[in-house]
Structure formats: C-alpha cells, structure tokens
Design a protein around this motif. Sequence first.
Motif, PDB file in Angstrom:
ATOM      1  N   MET A   1     -53.398 -18.920  77.746  1.00 49.27           N
ATOM      2  CA  MET A   1     -53.118 -19.606  76.477  1.00 49.27           C
ATOM      3  C   MET A   1     -54.388 -19.729  75.622  1.00 49.27           C
ATOM      4  N   ALA A   2     -54.249 -19.386  74.342  1.00 50.43           N
ATOM      5  CA  ALA A   2     -55.378 -19.583  73.426  1.00 50.43           C
ATOM      6  C   ALA A   2     -55.638 -21.080  73.315  1.00 50.43           C
ATOM      7  N   MET A   3     -56.900 -21.475  73.385  1.00 46.43           N
ATOM      8  CA  MET A   3     -57.187 -22.913  73.363  1.00 46.43           C
ATOM      9  C   MET A   3     -58.611 -23.211  72.948  1.00 46.43           C
ATOM     10  N   ILE A   4     -58.840 -24.485  72.686  1.00 43.15           N
ATOM     11  CA  ILE A   4     -60.198 -24.955  72.418  1.00 43.15           C
ATOM     12  C   ILE A   4     -60.400 -26.276  73.159  1.00 43.15           C
ATOM     13  N   ALA A   5     -61.514 -26.371  73.865  1.00 44.11           N
ATOM     14  CA  ALA A   5     -61.829 -27.596  74.609  1.00 44.11           C
ATOM     15  C   ALA A   5     -63.199 -28.092  74.170  1.00 44.11           C
ATOM     16  N   GLN A   6     -63.442 -29.363  74.413  1.00 42.29           N
ATOM     17  CA  GLN A   6     -64.665 -29.987  73.911  1.00 42.29           C
ATOM     18  C   GLN A   6     -65.308 -30.825  75.004  1.00 42.29           C
ATOM     19  N   GLN A   7     -66.634 -30.769  75.104  1.00 39.79           N
ATOM     20  CA  GLN A   7     -67.352 -31.631  76.037  1.00 39.79           C
ATOM     21  C   GLN A   7     -68.732 -31.948  75.473  1.00 39.79           C
ATOM     22  N   ILE A   8     -69.382 -32.943  76.033  1.00 39.17           N
ATOM     23  CA  ILE A   8     -70.749 -33.249  75.595  1.00 39.17           C
ATOM     24  C   ILE A   8     -71.707 -32.362  76.384  1.00 39.17           C
ATOM     25  N   PHE A   9     -72.603 -31.682  75.653  1.00 40.76           N
ATOM     26  CA  PHE A   9     -73.535 -30.733  76.289  1.00 40.76           C
ATOM     27  C   PHE A   9     -74.901 -31.374  76.513  1.00 40.76           C
ATOM     28  N   GLY A  10     -75.265 -32.329  75.644  1.00 41.90           N
ATOM     29  CA  GLY A  10     -76.573 -32.972  75.765  1.00 41.90           C
ATOM     30  C   GLY A  10     -76.790 -33.936  74.620  1.00 41.90           C
ATOM     31  N   GLN A  11     -78.041 -34.401  74.499  1.00 42.17           N
ATOM     32  CA  GLN A  11     -78.376 -35.348  73.437  1.00 42.17           C
ATOM     33  C   GLN A  11     -79.580 -34.854  72.644  1.00 42.17           C
ATOM     34  N   MET A  12     -79.536 -35.145  71.348  1.00 39.83           N
ATOM     35  CA  MET A  12     -80.700 -34.900  70.494  1.00 39.83           C
ATOM     36  C   MET A  12     -81.756 -35.958  70.822  1.00 39.83           C
ATOM     37  N   PRO A  13     -83.026 -35.711  70.462  1.00 40.51           N
ATOM     38  CA  PRO A  13     -84.064 -36.723  70.737  1.00 40.51           C
ATOM     39  C   PRO A  13     -83.722 -38.088  70.145  1.00 40.51           C
TER      40      PRO A  13
END
Length: 356
Positions: A1-13
């Motif tokens: 299925m075509a899809m889009i998922a989202q997660q937190i990758f890191g933080q800016m300073p």
Amino acid sequence: MAMIAQQIFGQMPDGRNVELYTLANDHGVEARIMSYGGTLVSLRAPDRNGVHADVVLGFDEFAPYLAQHPYFGSLIGRYANRIAGASFTIDGKPYRLSANEGRNHLHGGRIGFDKILWDAEPAESAEGPQLVLSHFSRAGEEGYPGNLSMGVTYTLTAQNELRLDYSGSTDQTTVINLTHHSYFNLAGAGTIHDHLLRLTAARYLPVDPELIPLGEQRSVQGTPFDFTVPRSIGSRISSDEAQLQLAGGYDHCWVLTERSGAFALAAELFDPMSGRALSVFTTQPGIQVYSGNFLDGSIQGKQGQRYQRHSGLCLETQHFPDSPNQSTFPITVLRPGENYRQRTIYRFKVDQQTGQ
Ligand code: GLA
C-alpha cells in the motif's frame, strides 16, 4: 500500500524536533525525507532479483547530519553551485554574499537551505504520497535581496519516480537556483566507476581552478566528457585531461540539449551488476555531474561504510553556476510578481541487460 509515516529523527540545537517521513509505494520503493535540509535520508529500490538496497549516501542517525557533511541528500539554495567572488549586480545594484568556499559563494552560503528546518506537511495525492516543504527566507540572509517564499514538494509515484517540484516568489528582485544533492550509488556500496552514464548534452561548461565556469560552452566530442552514448564513469575519469585533473574527476555542468524550460530527459544511470537504472528528467537547462571527488574515506556513513572517493554520483539539475555574473548564460533573476517553478524526476527501474 502506498503510504506515508512520520517519526521524530532528532533535535535541533535549539530543541526543535526534526521529523522523518517515510514515503512508500506499492512496488516497495521507499524514500525517507527529513525536515532538516529537506534531506533525502534514504531511498530503497529493488534490483533485478527483487532485492532492495539503499541507493543514496548519508547517515543512519540524525546527529552526523548536523555536523559538517558534503550536502548528502540536501536541498540546495538559494543558489546552487558557485557564485564567483561571492558578489553580483542586479539592475546596477551590487550585492555581497557570504563567502564559504575561499572567496566564492557555494550552495547558498554558510546557512543554506540544506541547514534549515523546513516546515513539512505530509499529504496524499492522486499520484502518490507527498511531502510538502515550505520555507520563508528573509531578505538579507546570506546577503541575498528579497524576502523569498519557497516550496518544495517531494512525490513518490506508482511509477517508481521521486518527483521534486520547486516553487518560489520574492518581494524584491533577486537570484534563485535550487537543486537536490543526493549522491547516488545504484549498487548500494563501492564506487560508481562501473555505472554507465548517458547525458542528453553535447556541450559542457569548462571551469577555472576554483571550479568557476570560464563562460565558454565546449563540445564534448572526442573528450572524456562525451556521455552522448552510455559510458562507464570510471573508464576515463583518471585521464590526464586538464579539466578532469583540476576537479579530481567530474564536477562540471553539462548544457542540456534543446530546451527552453521544457521537461525532458537529462540523464540515465545504470548499474550492470544489480540491474538498477535511474533516469533523470528536468525542466532545468543544466546538470552538474559531481563524482564525489572530495570524499576521502574520512566520513563514516550508513552501516559503518567509509565513503571513499567516487563512491557516489550527484546528478544536480540546475541553472548554470555563476549565472548572475555570466552574461551569456540563461538568467536566474526572479522579480516580484514572477513565479519560480522547476521540476525534476528521478525514475527508478530495473533493466535485465548487463550493459556493454
Ligand atoms: C557540488 C560541487 C562540488 C562540491 C560538492 C559538495 O556538487 O560542485 O564541487 O562542492 O557540491 O562537496
């Protein structure tokens, strides 16, 4: 299925979250893009046996992206490539940009579009999952005139295409030239010497020792710059041709044939071992082909790989370098009321042939 998922990758300073979006289609092609730099973090594509590999250089974690790195997968702006002397004149008015490569300006300066946090919105479209990125760049940033409203949309289509749609508008006359800076390696490891490349270009722009175009459009005929038929990248890269010697390989802009903003094929890249093939289509007049000449094994990338010289190939569709200072090049000026629009597609497929 075509899809889009989202997660937190890191933080800016400063503590802001950096989001990572995964776009996938029904054929198992998967693109991961983060809001920092609008960066393509990974791109998985099948080989002729259906085995997937990540075909772009980069890092597994967020932290090394914040450190110094050579624009792995980044969006580049406001002006991709070099502006000589970090200065130009529009309508008789001189502007001074930040100089971040000797006395010249490279890839948008110290804090280019590769180092900002883009506003990101995932979306579903009829053609496939999308990531809609936007950014407001204030007048004076890096020395450029004009408040600039930018948009870049990544779409992963059912045809295994990663499409980039760029748009922009300004409230003061300025210059603009955006590109995408992925280092492709269709084998997923090693060098790109055995990849076959074809370019729809009969001329290229020779450069001076600072890699600034001389202004001349030189015929590729009879030179190591002739990719009008598929040729392996490694076969002539170490020749004593002066232009290759001063860049340590390919780092030149080819003049795409027969265009005036029309959308057309620019490049085809093929890895005979895996069968992975990549076609690049664009509205842009040029393509900078950069063979990773500055990679020297000092960067440890994905899964501990040390990226050696020529371990990835950038296919940067763009306007010509230093156009604001070169009267014979297509213009890169954007005026209030005009819309900047460019499209580039990276289309992946599998080819059963083993090359030549
Ligand atoms: C571009 C330039 C190269 C180099 C890389 C980044 O492709 O043309 O000379 O600056 O970016 O290392």
